[in-house]
Design a protein around this motif. Structure first.
Motif, short mmCIF file in Angstrom:
data_model
loop_
_atom_site.label_atom_id
_atom_site.label_comp_id
_atom_site.label_asym_id
_atom_site.label_seq_id
_atom_site.Cartn_x
_atom_site.Cartn_y
_atom_site.Cartn_z
N LYS A 84 -32.37 14.05 -8.37
CA LYS A 84 -33.51 14.22 -7.48
C LYS A 84 -33.57 13.03 -6.52
N GLN A 85 -34.28 13.22 -5.42
CA GLN A 85 -34.37 12.14 -4.42
C GLN A 85 -35.13 10.95 -4.97
N GLY A 86 -36.33 11.18 -5.49
CA GLY A 86 -37.12 10.09 -6.06
C GLY A 86 -37.40 8.99 -5.04
N ASP A 87 -37.02 7.77 -5.39
CA ASP A 87 -37.24 6.61 -4.51
C ASP A 87 -36.09 6.40 -3.52
N LEU A 88 -35.09 7.26 -3.54
CA LEU A 88 -33.95 7.11 -2.64
C LEU A 88 -34.29 7.59 -1.24
N SER A 89 -33.63 7.01 -0.26
CA SER A 89 -33.73 7.53 1.11
C SER A 89 -32.89 8.80 1.21
N ILE A 90 -33.04 9.51 2.33
CA ILE A 90 -32.27 10.74 2.51
C ILE A 90 -30.77 10.44 2.52
N SER A 91 -30.37 9.37 3.19
CA SER A 91 -28.95 9.01 3.25
C SER A 91 -28.41 8.66 1.87
N GLU A 92 -29.17 7.87 1.09
CA GLU A 92 -28.72 7.49 -0.24
C GLU A 92 -28.64 8.70 -1.18
N TYR A 93 -29.63 9.57 -1.08
CA TYR A 93 -29.64 10.77 -1.92
C TYR A 93 -28.47 11.69 -1.58
N PHE A 94 -28.22 11.91 -0.29
CA PHE A 94 -27.11 12.77 0.12
C PHE A 94 -25.77 12.16 -0.27
N THR A 95 -25.64 10.84 -0.15
CA THR A 95 -24.39 10.18 -0.51
C THR A 95 -24.06 10.36 -1.98
N GLN A 96 -25.05 10.20 -2.84
CA GLN A 96 -24.81 10.39 -4.27
C GLN A 96 -24.40 11.82 -4.60
N LEU A 97 -25.04 12.79 -3.94
CA LEU A 97 -24.65 14.18 -4.15
C LEU A 97 -23.23 14.44 -3.65
N LYS A 98 -22.90 13.87 -2.49
CA LYS A 98 -21.58 14.09 -1.90
C LYS A 98 -20.47 13.54 -2.80
N ILE A 99 -20.71 12.41 -3.42
CA ILE A 99 -19.72 11.84 -4.33
C ILE A 99 -19.48 12.78 -5.51
N LEU A 100 -20.55 13.32 -6.07
CA LEU A 100 -20.40 14.24 -7.20
C LEU A 100 -19.72 15.54 -6.77
N TRP A 101 -20.08 16.06 -5.60
CA TRP A 101 -19.45 17.29 -5.11
C TRP A 101 -17.95 17.09 -4.89
N ASP A 102 -17.57 15.98 -4.28
CA ASP A 102 -16.15 15.73 -4.01
C ASP A 102 -15.34 15.62 -5.30
N GLU A 103 -15.91 14.95 -6.29
CA GLU A 103 -15.18 14.82 -7.56
C GLU A 103 -15.05 16.17 -8.25
N LEU A 104 -16.11 16.99 -8.19
CA LEU A 104 -16.04 18.31 -8.80
C LEU A 104 -15.03 19.20 -8.06
N THR A 105 -14.96 19.06 -6.73
CA THR A 105 -13.98 19.84 -5.96
C THR A 105 -12.56 19.44 -6.30
N ASN A 106 -12.34 18.15 -6.54
CA ASN A 106 -11.00 17.71 -6.93
C ASN A 106 -10.59 18.27 -8.29
N LEU A 107 -11.56 18.40 -9.19
CA LEU A 107 -11.25 18.95 -10.51
C LEU A 107 -11.16 20.47 -10.49
N ARG A 108 -11.92 21.10 -9.60
CA ARG A 108 -11.93 22.56 -9.50
C ARG A 108 -11.75 22.98 -8.05
N PRO A 109 -10.58 22.81 -7.50
CA PRO A 109 -10.37 23.20 -6.09
C PRO A 109 -10.32 24.72 -5.95
N ILE A 110 -10.65 25.17 -4.73
CA ILE A 110 -10.54 26.60 -4.43
C ILE A 110 -9.11 26.88 -4.00
#
Length: 280
Positions: free
Chosen positions: A112-138
């Motif tokens: 969740k965003q919580g106390d994070l800024s929009i940029s910080e929140y999006f960056t954390q999500l992007k890191i998780l998405w990229d790692e998941l894509t590397n493990l499960r590519p289309i």
């Protein structure tokens, strides 16, 4: 995460075979001994508000290190049969880790965003998405279902990003989710970031108005006046500097009771008597 869309893709691509060998210092594949993954190319780092100056500095840094061709699309990707392709590393470490995939999915849905800024929140999500894509590519295929899979994945990114926002973004979140089709995740991030800046400006304006000094004609409220207590007579709603019992009552002052009037007349008469005695 860094976005290199500011670099325009050239019309002609260069194949790796057309480049100098990696041992040649003029080759983009050449890595200087002082270069390493932790090397900071641009300072200050990208924080969301300095994108334009950061992008200009990043382009100059990549150009000076002869690595710009990897970013702007000048060099075509390596084929799996190319000698430069790290096939051995891929065969060793690219196996899917089902436990890590489960952890990533749980982290993505609980973030969740919580106390994070929009940029910080999006960056954390992007890191998780990229790692998941590397493990499960289309994986690519000829049946045409790849485009549908990518579309569904991009929509999941948008929904997950919006659902984790704070309540102050409810309005913009509802407006975006009503769009059909949904915008790209980068477009959604840009819209929410603009909303964050507007809310920040409004909040700063309220703080400045609250700190503004009162006008010259400002009159304190009754509660503020009643808090004053004279240290000379002990009466409320005035101070010793303005105490009539210490400095004398002004002419024409109207008393609320007769005893105060008698005391005032006595004080004034004694003052006149002293002046008469001094003259005689």
């Amino acid at each position: 995460m860094a976005d290199f869309n500011f670099l325009r893709r050239p019309k002609a691509e260069i194949s790796p075979q057309q480049l100098a060998p990696p041992s040649n210092q003029t080759s983009p594949y050449y890595i200087h001994p002082n270069e390493n993954p932790s090397l900071v190319l641009v300072s200050p780092l990208l924080d969301g508000s300095n994108y334009h100056c950061w992008a200009r500095a990043m382009r100059m840094a990549l150009l000076s290190k002869n690595k710009l061709k990897f970013i702007d699309g000048s060099i075509s990707p390596l084929a799996s049969t190319d000698p430069l392709f790290p096939i051995e590393l891929q065969s060793r470490f690219s196996q899917s880790d089902i436990f890590r995939i489960a952890d990533l999915q749980e982290e993505i849905f609980s973030l969740k965003q919580g106390d994070l800024s929009i940029s910080e929140y999006f960056t954390q999500l992007k890191i998780l998405w990229d790692e998941l894509t590397n493990l499960r590519p289309i994986k690519s295929c000829t049946c045409g279902s790849v485009d549908s899979a990518r579309t569904y994945r991009d929509e999941d990114y948008v929904l997950r990003f919006l659902k984790g926002l704070n309540d102050q973004f409810t309005s913009v979140k509802s407006q975006i989710m009503l769009l059909d089709p949904l915008p790209s995740i980068n477009r959604v991030f840009s819209l929410v970031l603009q909303q964050e800046r507007e809310l920040s400006l409004a909040s700063n304006s309220k703080i400045l108005l609250a700190k503004r000094p009162p006008r010259s004609g400002f009159k304190p409220s009754g509660n503020y006046t009643q808090q004053k207590i004279c240290t000379y007579c002990g009466k409320p709603r005035h101070t010793e500097e303005n105490c009539y019992r210490k400095h004398g009552f002004p002419p024409g002052f109207k008393f609320h009771n007769s005893s105060a009037a008698v005391n005032n007349l006595t004080t004034q008469d004694s003052g006149l008597l002293k002046k008469l005695l001094l003259h005689h």
